[in-house]
Design an enzyme around this catalytic site. Structure first.
Site, PDB file in Angstrom:
ATOM      1  N   LYS A  89      -9.771  -8.644   1.008  1.00 18.50           N
ATOM      2  CA  LYS A  89      -9.773  -7.422   1.822  1.00 18.50           C
ATOM      3  C   LYS A  89     -11.143  -7.190   2.467  1.00 18.50           C
ATOM      4  O   LYS A  89     -11.326  -6.211   3.183  1.00 18.50           O
ATOM      5  CB  LYS A  89      -9.388  -6.216   0.944  1.00 18.50           C
ATOM      6  CG  LYS A  89      -7.922  -5.786   1.076  1.00 18.50           C
ATOM      7  CD  LYS A  89      -7.667  -4.418   0.434  1.00 18.50           C
ATOM      8  CE  LYS A  89      -6.395  -3.776   0.942  1.00 18.50           C
ATOM      9  NZ  LYS A  89      -6.127  -2.454   0.316  1.00 18.50           N
ATOM     10  N   SER A 120      -7.781   4.012   3.089  1.00 19.56           N
ATOM     11  CA  SER A 120      -9.176   3.588   2.872  1.00 19.56           C
ATOM     12  C   SER A 120      -9.699   2.836   4.095  1.00 19.56           C
ATOM     13  O   SER A 120     -10.846   3.019   4.507  1.00 19.56           O
ATOM     14  CB  SER A 120      -9.272   2.691   1.640  1.00 19.56           C
ATOM     15  OG  SER A 120      -8.943   3.409   0.479  1.00 19.56           O
ATOM     16  N   ARG A 169       2.788   6.209  -0.413  1.00 17.85           N
ATOM     17  CA  ARG A 169       2.614   7.155   0.697  1.00 17.85           C
ATOM     18  C   ARG A 169       3.814   7.118   1.630  1.00 17.85           C
ATOM     19  O   ARG A 169       4.470   8.107   1.851  1.00 17.85           O
ATOM     20  CB  ARG A 169       1.352   6.799   1.503  1.00 17.85           C
ATOM     21  CG  ARG A 169       0.059   7.003   0.768  1.00 17.85           C
ATOM     22  CD  ARG A 169      -1.080   6.360   1.510  1.00 17.85           C
ATOM     23  NE  ARG A 169      -0.901   4.921   1.613  1.00 17.85           N
ATOM     24  CZ  ARG A 169      -1.679   4.110   2.295  1.00 17.85           C
ATOM     25  NH1 ARG A 169      -2.679   4.590   2.972  1.00 17.85           N
ATOM     26  NH2 ARG A 169      -1.458   2.813   2.305  1.00 17.85           N
ATOM     27  N   HIS A 181      -6.610   8.893  -4.094  1.00 15.08           N
ATOM     28  CA  HIS A 181      -6.771   8.235  -5.397  1.00 15.08           C
ATOM     29  C   HIS A 181      -7.076   9.277  -6.484  1.00 15.08           C
ATOM     30  O   HIS A 181      -6.530   9.214  -7.583  1.00 15.08           O
ATOM     31  CB  HIS A 181      -7.909   7.207  -5.345  1.00 15.08           C
ATOM     32  CG  HIS A 181      -7.638   6.042  -4.427  1.00 15.08           C
ATOM     33  ND1 HIS A 181      -8.496   5.660  -3.430  1.00 15.08           N
ATOM     34  CD2 HIS A 181      -6.580   5.186  -4.359  1.00 15.08           C
ATOM     35  CE1 HIS A 181      -7.995   4.604  -2.798  1.00 15.08           C
ATOM     36  NE2 HIS A 181      -6.828   4.311  -3.330  1.00 15.08           N
TER      37      HIS A 181
HETATM   38  N1  COA Z   1      -2.968   8.843  -1.267  1.00 15.45           N
HETATM   39  C1  COA Z   1      -3.555   8.342  -0.168  1.00 15.45           C
HETATM   40  N2  COA Z   1      -3.828   7.041   0.003  1.00 15.45           N
HETATM   41  C2  COA Z   1      -3.505   6.181  -0.964  1.00 15.45           C
HETATM   42  C3  COA Z   1      -2.886   6.620  -2.133  1.00 15.45           C
HETATM   43  C4  COA Z   1      -2.628   8.019  -2.260  1.00 15.45           C
HETATM   44  N3  COA Z   1      -2.038   8.521  -3.334  1.00 15.45           N
HETATM   45  N4  COA Z   1      -2.671   5.553  -2.909  1.00 15.45           N
HETATM   46  C5  COA Z   1      -3.105   4.474  -2.237  1.00 15.45           C
HETATM   47  N5  COA Z   1      -3.620   4.853  -1.062  1.00 15.45           N
HETATM   48  C6  COA Z   1      -4.111   3.954   0.003  1.00 15.45           C
HETATM   49  C7  COA Z   1      -5.521   3.495   0.001  1.00 15.45           C
HETATM   50  O1  COA Z   1      -6.335   4.357   0.715  1.00 15.45           O
HETATM   51  C8  COA Z   1      -5.412   2.112   0.645  1.00 15.45           C
HETATM   52  O2  COA Z   1      -5.417   2.174   2.038  1.00 15.45           O
HETATM   53  P1  COA Z   1      -5.672   0.839   2.958  1.00 15.45           P
HETATM   54  O3  COA Z   1      -4.604  -0.170   2.643  1.00 15.45           O
HETATM   55  O4  COA Z   1      -5.613   1.361   4.341  1.00 15.45           O
HETATM   56  O5  COA Z   1      -7.022   0.311   2.614  1.00 15.45           O
HETATM   57  C9  COA Z   1      -4.066   1.634   0.223  1.00 15.45           C
HETATM   58  O6  COA Z   1      -3.330   2.788  -0.109  1.00 15.45           O
HETATM   59  C10 COA Z   1      -4.059   0.733  -0.955  1.00 15.45           C
HETATM   60  O7  COA Z   1      -5.335   0.610  -1.524  1.00 15.45           O
HETATM   61  P2  COA Z   1      -5.633   0.732  -3.046  1.00 15.45           P
HETATM   62  O8  COA Z   1      -5.016   1.965  -3.609  1.00 15.45           O
HETATM   63  O9  COA Z   1      -7.105   0.594  -3.213  1.00 15.45           O
HETATM   64  O10 COA Z   1      -4.884  -0.484  -3.693  1.00 15.45           O
HETATM   65  P3  COA Z   1      -4.602  -1.919  -3.152  1.00 15.45           P
HETATM   66  O11 COA Z   1      -3.243  -1.934  -2.525  1.00 15.45           O
HETATM   67  O12 COA Z   1      -5.732  -2.456  -2.340  1.00 15.45           O
HETATM   68  O13 COA Z   1      -4.573  -2.684  -4.548  1.00 15.45           O
HETATM   69  C11 COA Z   1      -3.945  -4.463  -6.032  1.00 15.45           C
HETATM   70  C12 COA Z   1      -3.917  -3.843  -4.638  1.00 15.45           C
HETATM   71  C13 COA Z   1      -5.326  -4.521  -6.633  1.00 15.45           C
HETATM   72  C14 COA Z   1      -3.039  -3.682  -6.965  1.00 15.45           C
HETATM   73  C15 COA Z   1      -3.380  -5.847  -5.774  1.00 15.45           C
HETATM   74  O14 COA Z   1      -4.077  -6.486  -4.723  1.00 15.45           O
HETATM   75  C16 COA Z   1      -3.459  -6.744  -6.998  1.00 15.45           C
HETATM   76  O15 COA Z   1      -2.702  -6.565  -7.931  1.00 15.45           O
HETATM   77  N6  COA Z   1      -4.386  -7.714  -6.963  1.00 15.45           N
HETATM   78  C17 COA Z   1      -4.544  -8.696  -8.050  1.00 15.45           C
HETATM   79  C18 COA Z   1      -3.785 -10.003  -7.756  1.00 15.45           C
HETATM   80  C19 COA Z   1      -2.313  -9.815  -8.066  1.00 15.45           C
HETATM   81  O16 COA Z   1      -1.917  -9.754  -9.207  1.00 15.45           O
HETATM   82  N7  COA Z   1      -1.513  -9.705  -6.985  1.00 15.45           N
HETATM   83  C20 COA Z   1      -0.110  -9.380  -7.103  1.00 15.45           C
HETATM   84  C21 COA Z   1       0.718 -10.563  -7.423  1.00 15.45           C
HETATM   85  S1  COA Z   1       2.396 -10.079  -7.606  1.00 15.45           S
END
Ligand code: COA
Length: 165
Positions: A42, A132, A94, A18
């Site tokens: 989550k 994560s 990724r 991140h």
């Molecule tokens: N390098 C390494 N790891 C990375 C990374 C990078 N550059 N970018 C992301 N990650 C990893 C994280 O570690 C995490 O791992 P995990 O899935 O094992 O926990 C994963 O990628 C994603 O986590 P994070 O980056 O925290 O984002 P997320 O995917 O949990 O976020 C939202 C999701 C918040 C964008 C999404 O749930 C959302 O938009 N929620 C609101 C409701 C909504 O509008 N939904 C969509 C409707 S179309």
């Protein structure tokens, strides 16, 4: 037109992956909002307030500067993008597995608001395996996570693991 980027995530916990994306995204926009999603589905280890506080400290430490705002959000991402005036959503990619999920989310968000573009940054190869979820498992079982998260986050994870014992 000023470019306002929104980098959303659950950030549970915030990892070096991140940090890398933020450091690169901030160069592409005039302002970067880091939207910390409640994402109760989550089952986050850190509360929303804890995650926001951790990211503020991390951004200060990397000297990301006053172009960055860290805020919690609930509800739809696209509504939040409108609320903060973002015209770009930034996401890290990724693997091809990320692509499938991101492709679908981007397509849905595009249907909801065509004015907001999603931009993907490829994760740095050295962070491509970071997850994560796996970081949490390793920390809870007493493993060393210092290659994946900052010293501050390592300490916070150790405190959570100790409290759970
Ligand atoms: N390098 C390494 N790891 C990375 C990374 C990078 N550059 N970018 C992301 N990650 C990893 C994280 O570690 C995490 O791992 P995990 O899935 O094992 O926990 C994963 O990628 C994603 O986590 P994070 O980056 O925290 O984002 P997320 O995917 O949990 O976020 C939202 C999701 C918040 C964008 C999404 O749930 C959302 O938009 N929620 C609101 C409701 C909504 O509008 N939904 C969509 C409707 S179309």
């Amino acid at each position: 037109m000023s470019r306002v980027g929104l980098y959303p995530g659950t950030f549970d916990p915030f990892t070096n992956g991140h940090t890398d994306i933020i450091g690169r995204a901030v160069k592409l926009v005039d302002k970067l909002v880091i939207g910390v999603a409640l994402n109760e589905g989550k089952g986050p280890l850190f509360t929303l307030e804890e995650r926001v506080a951790i990211i503020i400290a991390e951004c200060e430490a990397i000297g990301a500067g006053d172009k960055i705002v860290v805020q919690p959000f609930k509800g739809l991402l696209i509504h939040y993008a409108r609320e903060v005036g973002a015209n770009i959503i930034v996401r890290g990619l990724r693997t091809s597995a990320d692509f499938e999920y991101e492709f679908q989310m981007t397509a849905m968000n595009q249907q909801l608001d065509r004015e907001v573009e999603t931009v993907f940054l490829m994760a740095d190869p050295k962070h491509q395996a970071i997850s994560s979820s796996l970081v949490k498992v390793i920390a809870q079982l007493g493993g060393d996570v210092s290659k994946f998260v900052s010293t501050r986050v390592t300490d916070r994870l150790a405190a959570k693991a100790a409290a759970a014992r």
